[in-house]
Design an enzyme around this catalytic site. Structure first.
Site, PDB file in Angstrom:
ATOM      1  N   ASP A  70      78.455 122.311 138.452  1.00 49.90           N
ATOM      2  CA  ASP A  70      77.587 123.061 139.355  1.00 49.90           C
ATOM      3  C   ASP A  70      78.251 123.106 140.713  1.00 49.90           C
ATOM      4  OD1 ASP A  70      75.376 124.389 140.264  1.00 49.90           O
ATOM      5  OD2 ASP A  70      73.940 122.984 139.383  1.00 49.90           O
ATOM      6  N   HIS A 103      80.425 129.898 146.381  1.00 49.15           N
ATOM      7  CA  HIS A 103      79.280 129.029 146.063  1.00 49.15           C
ATOM      8  C   HIS A 103      79.453 128.268 144.749  1.00 49.15           C
ATOM      9  CE1 HIS A 103      76.455 130.326 149.259  1.00 49.15           C
ATOM     10  NE2 HIS A 103      77.322 131.326 149.308  1.00 49.15           N
TER      11      HIS A 103
HETATM   12  O1  LIG Z   1      72.490 136.065 141.125  1.00 51.32           O
HETATM   13  P1  LIG Z   1      72.393 135.444 139.778  1.00 51.32           P
HETATM   14  O2  LIG Z   1      73.436 135.928 138.843  1.00 51.32           O
HETATM   15  O3  LIG Z   1      71.019 135.553 139.229  1.00 51.32           O
HETATM   16  O4  LIG Z   1      72.658 133.873 139.905  1.00 51.32           O
HETATM   17  C1  LIG Z   1      72.023 133.051 140.841  1.00 51.32           C
HETATM   18  C2  LIG Z   1      73.016 132.423 141.767  1.00 51.32           C
HETATM   19  O5  LIG Z   1      73.757 131.463 141.047  1.00 51.32           O
HETATM   20  C3  LIG Z   1      74.852 130.868 141.683  1.00 51.32           C
HETATM   21  O6  LIG Z   1      74.463 129.905 142.623  1.00 51.32           O
HETATM   22  C4  LIG Z   1      75.408 129.069 143.253  1.00 51.32           C
HETATM   23  O7  LIG Z   1      75.078 128.920 144.604  1.00 51.32           O
HETATM   24  C5  LIG Z   1      74.318 127.788 144.977  1.00 51.32           C
HETATM   25  C6  LIG Z   1      74.276 127.730 146.497  1.00 51.32           C
HETATM   26  O8  LIG Z   1      75.532 127.624 147.053  1.00 51.32           O
HETATM   27  C7  LIG Z   1      74.892 126.510 144.420  1.00 51.32           C
HETATM   28  O9  LIG Z   1      74.045 125.430 144.748  1.00 51.32           O
HETATM   29  C8  LIG Z   1      75.003 126.637 142.908  1.00 51.32           C
HETATM   30  O10 LIG Z   1      75.619 125.471 142.406  1.00 51.32           O
HETATM   31  C9  LIG Z   1      75.818 127.842 142.542  1.00 51.32           C
HETATM   32  O11 LIG Z   1      75.815 128.005 141.153  1.00 51.32           O
HETATM   33  C10 LIG Z   1      75.743 131.939 142.272  1.00 51.32           C
HETATM   34  O12 LIG Z   1      76.850 131.375 142.931  1.00 51.32           O
HETATM   35  C11 LIG Z   1      74.997 132.886 143.158  1.00 51.32           C
HETATM   36  O13 LIG Z   1      75.859 133.905 143.631  1.00 51.32           O
HETATM   37  C12 LIG Z   1      73.913 133.512 142.346  1.00 51.32           C
HETATM   38  O14 LIG Z   1      73.168 134.381 143.134  1.00 51.32           O
HETATM   39  O1  UDP Z   2      61.576 129.094 140.011  1.00 55.52           O
HETATM   40  C1  UDP Z   2      62.402 128.933 140.899  1.00 55.52           C
HETATM   41  C2  UDP Z   2      63.651 128.358 140.626  1.00 55.52           C
HETATM   42  C3  UDP Z   2      64.552 128.193 141.643  1.00 55.52           C
HETATM   43  N1  UDP Z   2      64.247 128.589 142.891  1.00 55.52           N
HETATM   44  C4  UDP Z   2      65.248 128.368 143.964  1.00 55.52           C
HETATM   45  O2  UDP Z   2      66.543 128.765 143.508  1.00 55.52           O
HETATM   46  C5  UDP Z   2      67.527 127.921 144.069  1.00 55.52           C
HETATM   47  C6  UDP Z   2      68.443 127.420 142.982  1.00 55.52           C
HETATM   48  O3  UDP Z   2      69.621 126.981 143.559  1.00 55.52           O
HETATM   49  P1  UDP Z   2      70.611 125.939 142.931  1.00 55.52           P
HETATM   50  O4  UDP Z   2      71.674 125.722 143.912  1.00 55.52           O
HETATM   51  O5  UDP Z   2      69.900 124.704 142.536  1.00 55.52           O
HETATM   52  O6  UDP Z   2      71.201 126.594 141.593  1.00 55.52           O
HETATM   53  P2  UDP Z   2      71.672 128.071 141.201  1.00 55.52           P
HETATM   54  O7  UDP Z   2      70.528 128.685 140.495  1.00 55.52           O
HETATM   55  O8  UDP Z   2      72.037 128.782 142.435  1.00 55.52           O
HETATM   56  O9  UDP Z   2      72.820 127.865 140.273  1.00 55.52           O
HETATM   57  C7  UDP Z   2      66.833 126.810 144.801  1.00 55.52           C
HETATM   58  O10 UDP Z   2      66.931 127.006 146.197  1.00 55.52           O
HETATM   59  C8  UDP Z   2      65.385 126.915 144.335  1.00 55.52           C
HETATM   60  O11 UDP Z   2      64.468 126.567 145.328  1.00 55.52           O
HETATM   61  C9  UDP Z   2      63.031 129.145 143.152  1.00 55.52           C
HETATM   62  O12 UDP Z   2      62.754 129.493 144.297  1.00 55.52           O
HETATM   63  N2  UDP Z   2      62.116 129.288 142.145  1.00 55.52           N
END
Ligand SMILES: O=P(O)(O)OC[C@H]1O[C@H](O[C@H]2O[C@H](CO)[C@@H](O)[C@H](O)[C@H]2O)[C@H](O)[C@@H](O)[C@@H]1O
Ligand code: UDP
Length: 754
Positions: A373, A166
């Site tokens: 990202d 991701h």
């Molecule tokens: O689980 P966390 O450590 O709290 O972090 C939240 C998630 O962040 C990352 O998100 C990624 O996945 C998204 C969907 O593919 C993508 O849009 C975003 O750009 C990525 O940063 C991480 O990869 C997840 O595993 C985490 O759960």
């Molecule tokens: O207060 C919040 C902030 C984020 N999100 C969800 O968290 C995801 C964030 O995903 P994104 O790919 O933009 O970034 P990431 O946090 O995974 O790096 C999105 O689906 C948002 O709808 C949410 O439900 N509530």
């Protein structure tokens, strides 16, 4: 469709315990929300960490959580605070996360963290094995579990395993910094399909496996031992309908109403992310500051809603970032704020779904400017809520979503002036243009939504499995192997044609280093010792090298791909009259290419010349090989010579020379009862072509070939030959045993009557 096992670090539901009571929340982050929106439409089970700490021995509590989660099609993997510290905060978020997002100066390389990462991946492997059924499709997600596919492959060799990353896969120049780069790549290659959000991440991965592990690929298919791993891109979508419909719902409308009362008719710019240094929040604030400073007419007329969702709060960089943002917000509000107007409205918390959608819907401009990202789903969600058309997305070119959302105002997030200009452009854009741009993006997002994304990945995984099965159909099966050995054993005369490099011995960095091993010498001696056998080593090597290596063995040879042949016990001869004058003309060109390609060199043989590039940079090497081939084709147009591509070599030789023609010298000798030919590269295809349908032609490796069968790798060649000679030796021993018994009997009873 088989059952789907989803495996990720975090479950879509996080559990918290307060005063002895559990409460369940949606997990934050794109993986959890994205995958969370479709997994229940499959027969599926999601395996991951529930976010709560349970004491190791508290089985009762674990059982309760397990039970509660099973109603949500989830299965917990419990991680201790020690695991979270070393694996999650440590290796995942202090090594991989910064490195893969090009923040390599933040990355720590701690061996202990790495060991715990391995251990936790093993725990996930055990958890999967506990619940896996034979036909399950296993889909592993993200950087927390990059070793898991290989661990699973070892335990479940026939399972369908997919992996999706991701976050970005960085360029080789960054990835190579990781001390455990080899293990990570090998771990990922345990999958049948490895998926990325964008083409850039995909090509970075292919380049790393090529440079670090030496694996080439054909259109994203990588041969790893006896398996093919497919690598492809799948830009993750969102649950489009859910966001579009929610935007119209009464609950959201009510939230918007409340907000409007606060903001009046001011322009609203939204900045909304997890609080993460990759998201570029400070630069964004600075751009907003500069805008207010340089264009005072905006003061009082525009508000920035800044939502930062708490994330990875135990990590130092995240704490420092929080402080930096707090200070920046304070500075801007202090500098421009009035009793009526607060330039930045700052919220540091997780927003429930309706509030989140209301924020998207309310905003005139979304400022999504991450420095890196993987995808950024929030940019897509913002566009989906713009059901009335109005609203402008400003999007960083460093987000994985940028290639799909080209109608957004695309910016370089590090260029503060460009971000400031983009905010102005967005605010000045006509409603018509806003609607037009959003309509195009909405159509795209609606088509390739999260359901499509998941189905696309799973279909490609099925395809990869089919391809795997098809390829393995050509692999010499146990049954065909038995037949080959039985035919060998029952034949009174046999012709055995064996290529040398890549067949009898593995490749070495320098050709002179690939000398015959004692195992290969031993096996050739055994073959040659059987009176039924005529063994021909059929090679591109020059005759002197072959002679010096094999002088102790009773073998026949084809050298320089057929320029020279030698029957055992006889002298070398040239079956065709050849010229070598052309070499003078060709040689300088090959040398020029060797000079321009570090690691490449030229080998001169009597009637051919070879340009070797095994030790050159693989990308540069194959690029130069193509250019050289083109140049050679022009240069050799009027000469009777041919240009031939082998394994990391370009060989120039007389046109009528090839291994097939040379082999005819032996195949035409008599009606052989058994013919076997083994070879590994393009030059051996000429040999396979002159053999009959029932002869045993075997191609080393899994690529397509004219040979009847494929042998998975060079390591399989000597064992096969060994089985052949063993069967003969056994038969001989059997014969000797029988005649010994007969002799004994005769000595007791006298000779049998005629
Ligand atoms: O689980 P966390 O450590 O709290 O972090 C939240 C998630 O962040 C990352 O998100 C990624 O996945 C998204 C969907 O593919 C993508 O849009 C975003 O750009 C990525 O940063 C991480 O990869 C997840 O595993 C985490 O759960
Ligand atoms: O207060 C919040 C902030 C984020 N999100 C969800 O968290 C995801 C964030 O995903 P994104 O790919 O933009 O970034 P990431 O946090 O995974 O790096 C999105 O689906 C948002 O709808 C949410 O439900 N509530």
């Amino acid at each position: 469709m088989n059952r789907l096992l989803i495996v990720s670090n975090r479950l879509p539901i996080s559990i918290t315990k307060q005063k002895g009571e559990y409460s369940f929340q949606r997990s934050a982050g794109g993986l959890a929300t994205g995958v969370g929106s479709f997994y229940k439409s499959y027969e599926s089970l999601w395996i991951g960490w529930p976010g709560v700490n349970v004491r190791k021995n508290n089985q009762k509590e674990k059982d309760e959580i397990c039970e509660a989660l099973s109603a949500e099609q989830c299965h917990p993997v419990f991680l201790s605070p020690y695991d979270i510290r070393n694996y999650y905060d440590g290796f995942c978020n202090n090594t991989i996360w910064p490195l893969f997002h090009y923040f390599n100066h933040f990355a720590e390389y701690d061996k202990h963290h790495w060991n715990v990462y391995k251990k936790v991946n093993e725990s996930f492997c055990e958890a999967v094995l506990e619940v896996a059924r034979p036909d399950d499709t296993i889909w592993v997600h993200d950087y927390h579990l990059m070793l898991l596919p290989q661990m699973l492959r070892e335990e479940l060799p026939d399972a369908a395993i997919g992996f999706f990353l991701h976050i970005p896969f960085p360029s080789y120049e960054i990835f190579r910094l990781l001390p455990w780069r080899k293990e990570i790549l090998e771990g990922l290659l345990g999958s049948d399909l490895v998926g990325f959000h964008t083409y850039d991440y995909l090509r970075h991965f292919l380049s790393s496996i090529r440079r670090i592990l030496g694996y080439e690929h054909t259109l994203g298919d990588v041969t790893v031992g006896n398996r093919t791993v497919r690598v492809d891109m799948f830009p993750m979508g969102i649950d489009y309908q859910q966001f579009a419909e929610a935007a119209e719902s009464p609950a959201v409308q009510e939230e918007i109403q409340k907000a409007r009362e606060q903001y009046g008719d001011r322009t609203i710019v939204l900045s909304f992310d997890r609080l993460d240094y990759t998201k570029g929040i400070p630069l964004r604030l600075e751009a907003f500051d500069t805008l207010l400073e340089k264009k005072p007419e905006y003061q009082g007329n525009v508000s920035l809603i800044l939502v930062a969702v708490p994330s990875r709060t135990a990590i130092e960089q995240y704490q420092a970032l929080k402080q930096q943002i707090d200070e920046l917000v304070g500075r801007i509000n202090g500098k421009y704020g009035t009793t009526e107007w607060l330039p930045v409205r700052y919220f540091y918390n997780y927003l429930p779904f309706e509030v989140l959608v209301a924020n998207y819907k309310l905003a005139d401009v979304a400022l999504v400017t991450p420095l890196r990202d993987g995808m950024n789903l929030m940019a897509k969600e913002f566009v989906a809520t713009k059901t009335e058309g109005k609203g402008v997305l400003i999007l960083s070119e460093m987000a994985g979503a940028a290639p799909e959302l080209g109608e957004a105002v695309i910016v370089n997030p590090s260029d503060r002036d460009a971000v400031m200009d983009a905010i102005e452009t967005a605010m000045a854009m006509s409603e018509e243009e806003q609607s037009e741009r959003n309509r195009i993006m909405q159509k795209r997002l609606q088509r390739y939504d999260i359901t499509h994304w998941a189905a696309d990945f799973i279909n490609r995984l099925d395809d990869a499995r089919l391809l795997q099965e098809k390829r393995s159909e050509r692999i010499l099966t146990a049954e065909m192997r038995r037949r080959l050995i039985a035919d060998y054993g029952s034949s009174a005369n046999r012709l055995i044609l064996l290529d040398y490099d890549g067949t009898l011995v593995p490749f070495a960095a320098k050709p002179e280093k690939a000398t015959p091993s004692s195992a290969a010498m031993d096996q050739l001696a055994r073959l040659a010792a059987e009176p039924e056998n005529e063994v021909v080593v059929i090679s591109g090597r020059d005759r002197h090298t072959l002679e010096s290596w094999f002088k102790t063995l009773d073998l026949s040879f084809i050298a320089e791909h057929g320029v020279w042949i030698k029957e055992r016990g006889q002298a070398w001869m040239m079956p065709e009259a050849l010229s070598s004058e052309w070499k003078e003309e060709i040689f300088p060109l090959l040398e020029l290419y060797a000079d321009r390609t570090p690691g490449a060199f030229v080998e001169e043989k009597e009637y051919s010349v070879v340009w070797h590039y095994r030790k050159a940079d693989p990308v540069l090497g194959s690029l130069r090989a193509k250019e050289l081939k083109d140049d050679l084709l022009h240069l050799t147009a009027n000469l009777n010579i041919a240009v031939m591509e082998g394994n990391k070599v370009i060989e120039v030789k007389n046109a009528m020379i090839n291994k097939g023609r040379a082999a005819l010298h032996w195949t035409a000798k008599k009606p052989w009862e058994f013919i076997m030919a083994i070879g590994d590269d393009r030059t051996d295809e000429d040999l396979f072509e002159v053999l009959g349908e029932s002869d045993y032609s075997l191609k080393v490796g899994q690529t397509a070939s004219r040979a009847r069968f494929n042998l998975p790798s060079q390591r399989d060649v000597l064992p096969l030959l060994r089985e052949c000679t063993n069967c003969d030796e056994q038969r001989e021993r059997g014969k000797a045993h029988k005649s010994e018994k007969k002799e004994k009997k005769e000595s007791v009873t006298g000779s049998a009557p005629l």
